[in-house]
Design an enzyme around this catalytic site. Structure first.
Site, PDB file in Angstrom:
ATOM      1  N   ARG A 158      14.361  -6.776   9.680  1.00 52.81           N
ATOM      2  CA  ARG A 158      15.638  -5.503   9.074  1.00 52.81           C
ATOM      3  C   ARG A 158      14.483  -4.866   7.973  1.00 52.81           C
ATOM      4  O   ARG A 158      14.197  -5.392   7.002  1.00 52.81           O
ATOM      5  CB  ARG A 158      16.799  -5.838   8.638  1.00 52.81           C
ATOM      6  CG  ARG A 158      17.620  -6.206   9.589  1.00 52.81           C
ATOM      7  CD  ARG A 158      19.128  -6.357   9.067  1.00 52.81           C
ATOM      8  NE  ARG A 158      20.116  -6.618  10.168  1.00 52.81           N
ATOM      9  CZ  ARG A 158      20.690  -7.805  10.308  1.00 52.81           C
ATOM     10  NH1 ARG A 158      20.358  -8.765   9.436  1.00 52.81           N
ATOM     11  NH2 ARG A 158      21.494  -8.022  11.353  1.00 52.81           N
ATOM     12  N   ASP A 175      27.549  -8.248  18.505  1.00 48.05           N
ATOM     13  CA  ASP A 175      29.043  -7.808  18.022  1.00 48.05           C
ATOM     14  C   ASP A 175      29.597  -6.937  18.963  1.00 48.05           C
ATOM     15  O   ASP A 175      30.649  -6.343  18.912  1.00 48.05           O
ATOM     16  CB  ASP A 175      28.589  -6.816  16.817  1.00 48.05           C
ATOM     17  CG  ASP A 175      28.359  -7.667  15.520  1.00 48.05           C
ATOM     18  OD1 ASP A 175      28.361  -8.895  15.726  1.00 48.05           O
ATOM     19  OD2 ASP A 175      27.803  -7.042  14.696  1.00 48.05           O
TER      20      ASP A 175
END
Ligand code: F6P
Length: 322
Positions: free
Chosen positions: A72, A128
């Site tokens: 990230r 997710d």
């Protein structure tokens, strides 16, 4: 287009390797060269590139994680970082990109397209399942399977000790994993951010279960639940009455291990479609699968529109748990 770059970014998801294999082999089959970018946007800025051949993706379809690693990047959020990344891509001769990741990945991809005109197609890779534009994301099926395996084991000990278990599954902002794990695992209650359920409601439902003769219960809690996760809920429930509670946070165990077949197949289809979409001139879109059909959704919609939780399944799970 002769040279395609590919990278994985954000949280890793089981099936990302199967997707890389599909991207690399489809691109080579279509006559392109493929450059693998290490560690997502971090490696794009640093120019961590390597040529990938059909052989470099041998024997990875069954592996969890991502062979390109992931990351990230804070720098990529700034214009200066993106400029450096665009320059690195230009120097390496990369003419189009396949981005495998979640909404953070697609936000960055959208900026790269808007600011530097680099064609880019996204593939949904996150456990997710919280992206609009596809029924399932790569990794979701595996995360659910891992969660259900864990619930089955916890059920044995919960029954033997006559305890209440609060099991936390991943899902920072969404309850897709929690709902599927809870429904498949026969959980007595499922706490998700999409549905309001106070600790009082939880306590009352558990108490009603006891009155009906239940001696143990499992509550599946989504990490992002508004009541604060499994530990916080268990503490509050424990204070409300004489119940014996235990907590199990499954955390990253759900992200590891071999992808289940459904994820491998989804990853293979979407990876191949992403390459073909790039070669067809598409950009700034995510490829997804809805009702068995390939669908392209503009990047912006993948995070601006909300994918709804299956309310019918939620109600069914609730009814069957009584
Ligand atoms: O987005 C996927 C996810 O696994 C979420 O469910 C979770 O909240 C988050 O990543 C954890 O991120 P990290 O691995 O950086 O702790």
């Amino acid at each position: 287009m002769d040279v395609i770059g590919v990278f994985t970014s954000g949280g890793d998801a089981p099936g990302m390797n199967a997707c890389l294999r599909a991207v690399v082999r489809t691109a080579i089959y279509r006559g392109c060269r493929v450059i693998g970018i290490q560690r997502g946007y971090v490696g794009m800025i640093e120019g961590e590139f390597e040529e990938l051949t059909a052989k470099s993706v041998s024997n990875i379809v069954q592996l969890g994680g991502t062979m390109l690693k992931t990351g990230r990047s804070e720098r990529f959020r700034e214009r200066e970082g993106r400029e450096e990344a665009a320059e690195q891509l230009r120097r390496a001769g990369v003419e189009g990109l396949v981005a495998i990741g979640g909404d953070g990945t697609f936000r960055g991809a959208h900026d790269l397209w808007e600011e530097y005109g680099i064609p880019i197609v996204g593939v949904p890779g996150t456990i997710d399942n919280d992206l609009y534009g596809t029924d399932a994301t790569i990794g979701y099926h595996t995360a659910v399977a891992r969660g259900v395996e864990a619930i089955d084991r916890i059920r044995d000990t919960a029954t033997s000790h006559e305890r209440i278990f609060f099991v936390e599954v991943m899902g920072r902002e969404a309850g897709f994993i929690a709902l599927a794990v809870g429904a498949a695992g026969g959980a007595e209650l499922i706490a998700v951010p999409e549905r309001d359920m106070s600790v009082e409601d939880i306590y009352r439902t558990l108490e009603e279960g006891v009155e009906r003769g239940k001696t143990s219960s499992i509550v599946v809690v989504a990490e992002g639940d508004e009541e604060g996760g499994a530990l916080a809920i268990a503490r509050k429930v424990q204070q409300m009455g004489p119940v014996e509670c235990r907590v199990c946070v499954l955390g990253h165990t759900q992200r590891g291990g071999n992808p289940v077949p459904a994820d491998r197949i989804l990853a293979s289809r979407l990876g191949a479609e992403a390459v073909d979409a790039l070669l067809d001139g598409k950009s700034d879109v995510m490829v997804g699968l809805i009702d068995k059909r390939i669908v392209f959704t503009p990047f912006r919609e993948t995070w601006e529109k909300r994918k709804n939780l299956d309310q019918d399944l939620y109600e069914l799970a609730r009814m069957l748990a009584t």
